[in-house]
Write a protein that holds these residues in place. Sequence first.
Motif, PDB file in Angstrom:
ATOM      1  N   LEU A 108       9.267 114.134   8.185  1.00 34.08           N
ATOM      2  CA  LEU A 108       7.957 113.701   8.974  1.00 34.08           C
ATOM      3  C   LEU A 108       7.142 115.055   8.788  1.00 34.08           C
ATOM      4  CD1 LEU A 108       8.613 111.536  11.885  1.00 34.08           C
ATOM      5  CD2 LEU A 108       7.992 110.712   9.613  1.00 34.08           C
ATOM      6  N   ASP A 156      13.936 104.962  14.809  1.00 31.93           N
ATOM      7  CA  ASP A 156      12.538 105.014  15.352  1.00 31.93           C
ATOM      8  C   ASP A 156      11.819 105.945  14.494  1.00 31.93           C
ATOM      9  OD1 ASP A 156      10.385 104.477  17.082  1.00 31.93           O
ATOM     10  OD2 ASP A 156      10.544 106.129  18.376  1.00 31.93           O
ATOM     11  N   LYS A 160       8.765 105.533  11.100  1.00 30.28           N
ATOM     12  CA  LYS A 160       7.469 106.154  11.214  1.00 30.28           C
ATOM     13  C   LYS A 160       7.137 106.990   9.649  1.00 30.28           C
ATOM     14  CE  LYS A 160       7.823 107.290  16.014  1.00 30.28           C
ATOM     15  NZ  LYS A 160       8.190 108.189  17.126  1.00 30.28           N
ATOM     16  N   THR A 201       7.367 100.446  17.569  1.00 30.73           N
ATOM     17  CA  THR A 201       6.826 101.317  16.407  1.00 30.73           C
ATOM     18  C   THR A 201       6.520 100.374  15.384  1.00 30.73           C
ATOM     19  OG1 THR A 201       7.805 103.233  17.180  1.00 30.73           O
ATOM     20  CG2 THR A 201       7.398 103.232  15.045  1.00 30.73           C
ATOM     21  N   ILE A 205       2.773  99.303  12.995  1.00 26.88           N
ATOM     22  CA  ILE A 205       2.630  99.849  11.640  1.00 26.88           C
ATOM     23  C   ILE A 205       2.642  98.570  10.856  1.00 26.88           C
ATOM     24  CG2 ILE A 205       3.665 100.978  10.009  1.00 26.88           C
ATOM     25  CD1 ILE A 205       5.086 102.799  11.763  1.00 26.88           C
TER      26      ILE A 205
END
Length: 286
Positions: A108, A156, A160, A201, A205
Amino acid sequence: MDEYALKTQLTAIHQGEAEEEQNLSEIITAMIEHIGSPDSDLRENLIYQTLSRYIEDNRLSDEMLTDLLKLALSDDYLFYEIGDVGTDHIFKRASAVLLIKWILTKDLERAFLSLPLLDKARNELVLYLDLEQDLRGYIPEKGWACTIAHTADAIDVLVKNPKLDVEQFPSIYEALVNKVFTATIVYVDDEEEHLLAPIVTMLGIGLSIETVSGLSQKVPDFLELQKEKMEEEKYVRLYKNSKNFLKSMYIATEEKEEWLPIHSKINVCLTNINQLHPQRNYIGKI
């Protein structure tokens, strides 16, 4: 390097009595080799802390992290002796999931993983979640396994990642929900909240409200059917896991106005499944 030598070396590093840089590659290799040790002091206090710090502090190159992710996703780690229950093999699988989570977290920040490898991680984590039968959390004298919580945490992080296609969200959601409805054990280490986290989450999104709210319509019928055909002890576990998860979702969906349709449907669902409490038939006879 055997476990004793590794433990001695890592203890010296933590106490500032040994140089890390001189044998970094050797230490990492040894930590990966023994990452599933049933010795909780070695596994949790030394390997986990050291390896996660190395990754967080950018001590490992993109190439090293990529190779470690491929290894962690392999049959020798994530799927090591998959299907067995009650053995120490669980620690290797659980440790592999943690390593996957740490690497996905670093991606990330640095975006070094290829899309095919990221997609492989998605596929393997979903498959592992389905196949894992050892659902223990804390194991006396040997420490934490928490395969389900760790996997949910890794997922999770995964969802993302902007490289992941949101079209994959419904299948991921289904895999998470399926692991809620187990009659094997009653989750006691907040597994339901960990399983809920990536769902929340994904809702933020691109996962549709309709997909999630549909669950509230299916649960009462599912529990009613299982109550009729399942042994009482197993049904009690299933009921408790289902209700605990729905209660957690009820609270979580209060956060945003657009989630209120889910929130209100879960409220109705909870009311309906109260009629399916394991003791209701017994109480009604008094």
